[in-house]
Design a protein around this motif. Structure first.
Motif, PDB file in Angstrom:
ATOM      1  N   LYS A   8       0.836  -1.208   0.000  1.00  0.00           N
ATOM      2  CA  LYS A   8       0.000   0.000   0.000  1.00  0.00           C
ATOM      3  C   LYS A   8       0.869   1.255   0.000  1.00  0.00           C
ATOM      4  O   LYS A   8       0.614   2.211  -0.742  1.00  0.00           O
ATOM      5  N   SER A   9       1.900   1.259   0.836  1.00  0.00           N
ATOM      6  CA  SER A   9       2.777   2.426   0.920  1.00  0.00           C
ATOM      7  C   SER A   9       3.506   2.656  -0.403  1.00  0.00           C
ATOM      8  O   SER A   9       3.681   3.801  -0.838  1.00  0.00           O
ATOM      9  N   ALA A  10       3.935   1.567  -1.038  1.00  0.00           N
ATOM     10  CA  ALA A  10       4.612   1.682  -2.330  1.00  0.00           C
ATOM     11  C   ALA A  10       3.663   2.272  -3.375  1.00  0.00           C
ATOM     12  O   ALA A  10       4.058   3.116  -4.194  1.00  0.00           O
ATOM     13  N   PHE A  11       2.404   1.835  -3.349  1.00  0.00           N
ATOM     14  CA  PHE A  11       1.414   2.364  -4.290  1.00  0.00           C
ATOM     15  C   PHE A  11       1.178   3.851  -4.059  1.00  0.00           C
ATOM     16  O   PHE A  11       1.100   4.647  -5.004  1.00  0.00           O
ATOM     17  N   LEU A  12       1.081   4.241  -2.784  1.00  0.00           N
ATOM     18  CA  LEU A  12       0.895   5.653  -2.454  1.00  0.00           C
ATOM     19  C   LEU A  12       2.106   6.485  -2.878  1.00  0.00           C
ATOM     20  O   LEU A  12       1.965   7.615  -3.350  1.00  0.00           O
ATOM     21  N   GLY A  13       3.306   5.915  -2.729  1.00  0.00           N
ATOM     22  CA  GLY A  13       4.509   6.594  -3.190  1.00  0.00           C
ATOM     23  C   GLY A  13       4.502   6.760  -4.697  1.00  0.00           C
ATOM     24  O   GLY A  13       4.963   7.785  -5.231  1.00  0.00           O
ATOM     25  N   PHE A  14       3.977   5.765  -5.394  1.00  0.00           N
ATOM     26  CA  PHE A  14       3.853   5.824  -6.855  1.00  0.00           C
ATOM     27  C   PHE A  14       2.930   6.974  -7.265  1.00  0.00           C
ATOM     28  O   PHE A  14       3.261   7.768  -8.156  1.00  0.00           O
ATOM     29  N   ILE A  15       1.771   7.065  -6.610  1.00  0.00           N
ATOM     30  CA  ILE A  15       0.821   8.144  -6.905  1.00  0.00           C
ATOM     31  C   ILE A  15       1.439   9.505  -6.607  1.00  0.00           C
ATOM     32  O   ILE A  15       1.317  10.457  -7.372  1.00  0.00           O
ATOM     33  N   GLU A  16       2.139   9.605  -5.464  1.00  0.00           N
ATOM     34  CA  GLU A  16       2.797  10.854  -5.081  1.00  0.00           C
ATOM     35  C   GLU A  16       3.851  11.252  -6.112  1.00  0.00           C
ATOM     36  O   GLU A  16       3.926  12.419  -6.522  1.00  0.00           O
ATOM     37  N   GLY A  17       4.669  10.305  -6.536  1.00  0.00           N
ATOM     38  CA  GLY A  17       5.756  10.604  -7.473  1.00  0.00           C
ATOM     39  C   GLY A  17       5.262  11.131  -8.806  1.00  0.00           C
ATOM     40  O   GLY A  17       5.930  11.948  -9.443  1.00  0.00           O
ATOM     41  N   ILE A  18       4.093  10.677  -9.246  1.00  0.00           N
ATOM     42  CA  ILE A  18       3.532  11.154 -10.509  1.00  0.00           C
ATOM     43  C   ILE A  18       2.769  12.468 -10.319  1.00  0.00           C
ATOM     44  O   ILE A  18       3.005  13.460 -11.008  1.00  0.00           O
ATOM     45  N   SER A  19       1.847  12.459  -9.372  1.00  0.00           N
ATOM     46  CA  SER A  19       0.916  13.582  -9.251  1.00  0.00           C
ATOM     47  C   SER A  19       1.536  14.836  -8.633  1.00  0.00           C
ATOM     48  O   SER A  19       0.999  15.935  -8.787  1.00  0.00           O
ATOM     49  N   GLU A  20       2.664  14.696  -7.935  1.00  0.00           N
ATOM     50  CA  GLU A  20       3.294  15.878  -7.338  1.00  0.00           C
ATOM     51  C   GLU A  20       3.864  16.806  -8.393  1.00  0.00           C
ATOM     52  O   GLU A  20       3.857  18.030  -8.236  1.00  0.00           O
ATOM     53  N   TRP A  21       4.379  16.251  -9.489  1.00  0.00           N
ATOM     54  CA  TRP A  21       5.089  17.069 -10.475  1.00  0.00           C
ATOM     55  C   TRP A  21       4.256  17.388 -11.705  1.00  0.00           C
ATOM     56  O   TRP A  21       4.422  18.439 -12.313  1.00  0.00           O
ATOM     57  N   LEU A  22       3.376  16.493 -12.093  1.00  0.00           N
ATOM     58  CA  LEU A  22       2.472  16.832 -13.176  1.00  0.00           C
ATOM     59  C   LEU A  22       1.383  17.742 -12.611  1.00  0.00           C
ATOM     60  O   LEU A  22       0.968  17.569 -11.457  1.00  0.00           O
ATOM     61  N   PRO A  23       0.918  18.713 -13.389  1.00  0.00           N
ATOM     62  CA  PRO A  23      -0.042  19.698 -12.846  1.00  0.00           C
ATOM     63  C   PRO A  23      -1.455  19.136 -12.736  1.00  0.00           C
ATOM     64  O   PRO A  23      -2.403  19.661 -13.324  1.00  0.00           O
ATOM     65  N   ILE A  24      -1.591  18.039 -11.961  1.00  0.00           N
ATOM     66  CA  ILE A  24      -2.874  17.335 -11.895  1.00  0.00           C
ATOM     67  C   ILE A  24      -3.382  17.174 -10.465  1.00  0.00           C
ATOM     68  O   ILE A  24      -4.390  16.497 -10.248  1.00  0.00           O
ATOM     69  N   SER A  25      -2.685  17.729  -9.478  1.00  0.00           N
ATOM     70  CA  SER A  25      -3.096  17.737  -8.077  1.00  0.00           C
ATOM     71  C   SER A  25      -2.891  16.399  -7.377  1.00  0.00           C
ATOM     72  O   SER A  25      -3.664  15.458  -7.575  1.00  0.00           O
ATOM     73  N   SER A  26      -1.877  16.348  -6.548  1.00  0.00           N
ATOM     74  CA  SER A  26      -1.634  15.143  -5.755  1.00  0.00           C
ATOM     75  C   SER A  26      -2.751  14.960  -4.727  1.00  0.00           C
ATOM     76  O   SER A  26      -3.158  13.828  -4.432  1.00  0.00           O
ATOM     77  N   THR A  27      -3.293  16.068  -4.201  1.00  0.00           N
ATOM     78  CA  THR A  27      -4.380  15.974  -3.229  1.00  0.00           C
ATOM     79  C   THR A  27      -5.622  15.357  -3.850  1.00  0.00           C
ATOM     80  O   THR A  27      -6.302  14.521  -3.236  1.00  0.00           O
ATOM     81  N   GLY A  28      -5.936  15.749  -5.080  1.00  0.00           N
ATOM     82  CA  GLY A  28      -7.092  15.191  -5.766  1.00  0.00           C
ATOM     83  C   GLY A  28      -6.981  13.689  -5.940  1.00  0.00           C
ATOM     84  O   GLY A  28      -7.971  12.951  -5.799  1.00  0.00           O
ATOM     85  N   HIS A  29      -5.789  13.223  -6.224  1.00  0.00           N
ATOM     86  CA  HIS A  29      -5.582  11.785  -6.389  1.00  0.00           C
ATOM     87  C   HIS A  29      -5.611  11.066  -5.041  1.00  0.00           C
ATOM     88  O   HIS A  29      -6.199   9.991  -4.906  1.00  0.00           O
ATOM     89  N   MET A  30      -4.967  11.671  -4.056  1.00  0.00           N
ATOM     90  CA  MET A  30      -4.893  11.025  -2.740  1.00  0.00           C
ATOM     91  C   MET A  30      -6.268  10.912  -2.091  1.00  0.00           C
ATOM     92  O   MET A  30      -6.541   9.937  -1.391  1.00  0.00           O
ATOM     93  N   ILE A  31      -7.135  11.897  -2.316  1.00  0.00           N
ATOM     94  CA  ILE A  31      -8.453  11.863  -1.691  1.00  0.00           C
ATOM     95  C   ILE A  31      -9.294  10.728  -2.271  1.00  0.00           C
ATOM     96  O   ILE A  31     -10.142  10.140  -1.589  1.00  0.00           O
ATOM     97  N   LEU A  32      -9.060  10.400  -3.546  1.00  0.00           N
ATOM     98  CA  LEU A  32      -9.737   9.257  -4.153  1.00  0.00           C
ATOM     99  C   LEU A  32      -9.085   7.944  -3.722  1.00  0.00           C
ATOM    100  O   LEU A  32      -9.775   6.984  -3.354  1.00  0.00           O
TER     101      LEU A  32
END
Length: 308
Positions: A8-32
């Motif tokens: 689970k932590s690895a998956f969350l790190g994967f989402i963070e690594g992508i969504s933090e730098w692309l202008p797509i909102s890491s918060t929006g992804h994390m909330i889902l």
């Protein structure tokens, strides 16, 4: 140690690594993601975890742009080292607005604005903004091309001259390198970064938009956005850790490993995401990200207010 928690932590790190730098909102992804992937940890640790795994992401920036950011490099001439120190000055200046408002308002923002509705509206609103700004820039570029084509070629027009004009037609409008970035522009981009205090806005999204509107080309706007993240994300992580312990938080070996896994994965994925984005923006606009944001915002609204 439960292996599933590490996955689970690895998956969350994967989402963070992508969504933090692309202008797509890491918060929006994390909330889902939080609706479907939940770490078996306390709420206090989870709130801290979401911020601290950004350290892995920010270390990727430091590695990829080490030469740009290192003022002590013996390979740089004195004038280049001076320019690097000036760059750090602009980075610090650009971080002041967000720090001035973000530190005192952090808890209030989390309590009142961290909701699915706010995140979804920010995703959609800024998605529309990206599309509109890029269409305006495209029209400006087309006018520039028409003006170039209407210029008389002259009697001594050569193949090389034709090649230069063609290259100029393809060149994106705006400042293209760090030396062109003024202190005023750096502060202006920093003011746009304040907008990222609203969940769902996207820190990179708000600063990239600011850079485009203030005259930077896509590559420069993206690069300076990455640089602004260094003090902001280090500071946010430190603040989150301090407040975690102030609230009586503590964690043992299992929580430490979970946090490290998230950071390491975020670091590796960030290396790939940043490298890809820098190649992408050299030839493409941000319109696909605007469309994606609108679709994600609609998905958040649909899930939380229709399906759930």
């Amino acid at each position: 140690m439960d292996i599933l928690e590490l996955v689970k932590s690895a998956f969350l790190g994967f989402i963070e690594g992508i969504s933090e730098w692309l202008p797509i909102s890491s918060t929006g992804h994390m909330i889902l993601v939080d609706e479907f992937v939940k770490l078996n940890v306390s709420q206090n640790f989870w709130n801290m975890y979401l911020v601290v795994i950004q350290l892995g992401a920010i270390l990727a920036v430091c590695l990829l742009f080490f030469r740009d950011l290192n003022p002590f490099s013996i390979k740089k001439r004195p004038v280049e080292r001076h320019a690097t120190w000036a760059l750090w000055g602009k980075i610090v200046l650009g971080c002041i607005p967000a720090a001035a408002l973000g530190i005192p308002l952090n808890d209030w923002m989390e309590e009142h604005l961290l909701s699915a509705e706010v995140v979804a509206l920010a995703l959609i609103g800024y998605g529309i903004a990206f599309i509109v700004i890029e269409l305006v820039r495209r029209r400006q570029h087309q006018k520039r091309v028409v003006a170039l084509m209407s210029e008389p070629m002259g009697a001594h027009f050569t193949v090389d001259a034709q090649r230069d004009i063609e290259a100029d037609r393809q060149r994106e409008v705006g400042m293209s390198n760090l030396d062109e970035l003024s202190w005023k522009t750096a502060l202006g981009i920093g003011c746009f970064q304040v907008l990222s205090l609203i969940p769902g806005t996207s820190r990179s999204g708000s600063t990239i938009l600011g850079g485009l509107m203030l005259g930077c080309n896509r590559e420069l706007a993206s690069k300076f956005t990455f640089f602004l993240a260094i003090p902001v994300m280090f500071g946010a992580s430190l603040l989150k850790v301090v407040r975690f312990f102030q609230k009586g938080g503590s964690f043992g070996t299992d929580e430490t490993i979970i946090l490290l896994v998230g950071c390491v994965v975020a670091f590796v994925i960030s290396l790939l995401a940043i490298s890809w984005l820098m190649r992408f923006v050299r030839k493409h606009s941000f319109i696909p990200f605007g469309v994606y944001r609108i679709l994600l915002g609609a998905a958040v609204l649909a899930y939380f207010f229709v399906l759930k």
